[in-house]
Design an enzyme around this catalytic site. Sequence first.
Site, mmCIF file in Angstrom:
data_model
loop_
_atom_site.group_PDB
_atom_site.id
_atom_site.type_symbol
_atom_site.label_atom_id
_atom_site.label_comp_id
_atom_site.label_asym_id
_atom_site.label_seq_id
_atom_site.Cartn_x
_atom_site.Cartn_y
_atom_site.Cartn_z
ATOM 1 N N ARG A 106 -1.455 -6.248 -8.235
ATOM 2 C CA ARG A 106 -0.340 -7.156 -7.947
ATOM 3 C C ARG A 106 -0.344 -8.241 -9.023
ATOM 4 N NH1 ARG A 106 -2.394 -8.044 -1.986
ATOM 5 N NH2 ARG A 106 -4.146 -8.351 -3.361
ATOM 6 N N SER A 125 -2.492 -7.909 3.047
ATOM 7 C CA SER A 125 -2.798 -7.778 4.480
ATOM 8 C C SER A 125 -3.165 -9.132 5.063
ATOM 9 C CB SER A 125 -3.952 -6.801 4.694
ATOM 10 O OG SER A 125 -3.602 -5.520 4.255
ATOM 11 N N LYS A 166 -18.172 -5.960 8.603
ATOM 12 C CA LYS A 166 -16.989 -6.726 8.192
ATOM 13 C C LYS A 166 -16.054 -6.852 9.388
ATOM 14 C CE LYS A 166 -13.657 -6.661 4.440
ATOM 15 N NZ LYS A 166 -13.076 -5.867 3.363
ATOM 16 N N HIS A 183 0.842 -1.208 0.000
ATOM 17 C CA HIS A 183 0.000 0.000 0.000
ATOM 18 C C HIS A 183 0.876 1.256 0.000
ATOM 19 C CE1 HIS A 183 -3.017 -2.732 2.264
ATOM 20 N NE2 HIS A 183 -3.533 -2.517 1.078
#
Length: 158
Positions: A90, A127, A41, A17
Amino acid sequence: MTVAIYAGSFDPITNGHVAIIRSGLVAFEKIVVAGLNNPNKTSLFSVDERLEMIREAFPGDDRLEVDQFEGLLVHYCQARGVRVVLRGLRAVADFEQEIQMANMNRHMSRDIETFFVMAADYFFVSSSHVKEAASLGGRIEGTVPDGVAARLRAKFAT
Ligand code: PNS
């Protein structure tokens, strides 16, 4: 002023990030880093902790604003009067997901454009993998800012 919104869960912010934000700052004068605040979430870190870790990764950089948003990203962009969404890519696997999200956002708001940046140096970092590695005692140094690594170790310390 050219402004882009870089939204994400940032649970927690990774060096991937950080690299995307640095690349974004080459093209945009200001970047609003917007952490998703979604009570439905489950996240490891609270939204306040997540925003704090983002701020700590960019000390004293006034071209960056750290904020949070709820609901749809396009509504947040409209409310902020920003037309550019910044996203990182990515592996190829990201591409399908990202193209769908960019197109859905475009469908909902024709005014908003998504700009993609390659996460070349950190294409293996996510993450969720960092959290899994940390939870199982793996080496995470170099994948996240130092302060984040310390917080992750503290979370999983027994
Ligand atoms: O990088 P991340 O963590 O996968 O971030 C995804 C994020 C937060 C940018 C995305 O899930 C999002 O924008 N969520 C808010 C709801 C929304 O606008 N969804 C996109 C189209 S339905």
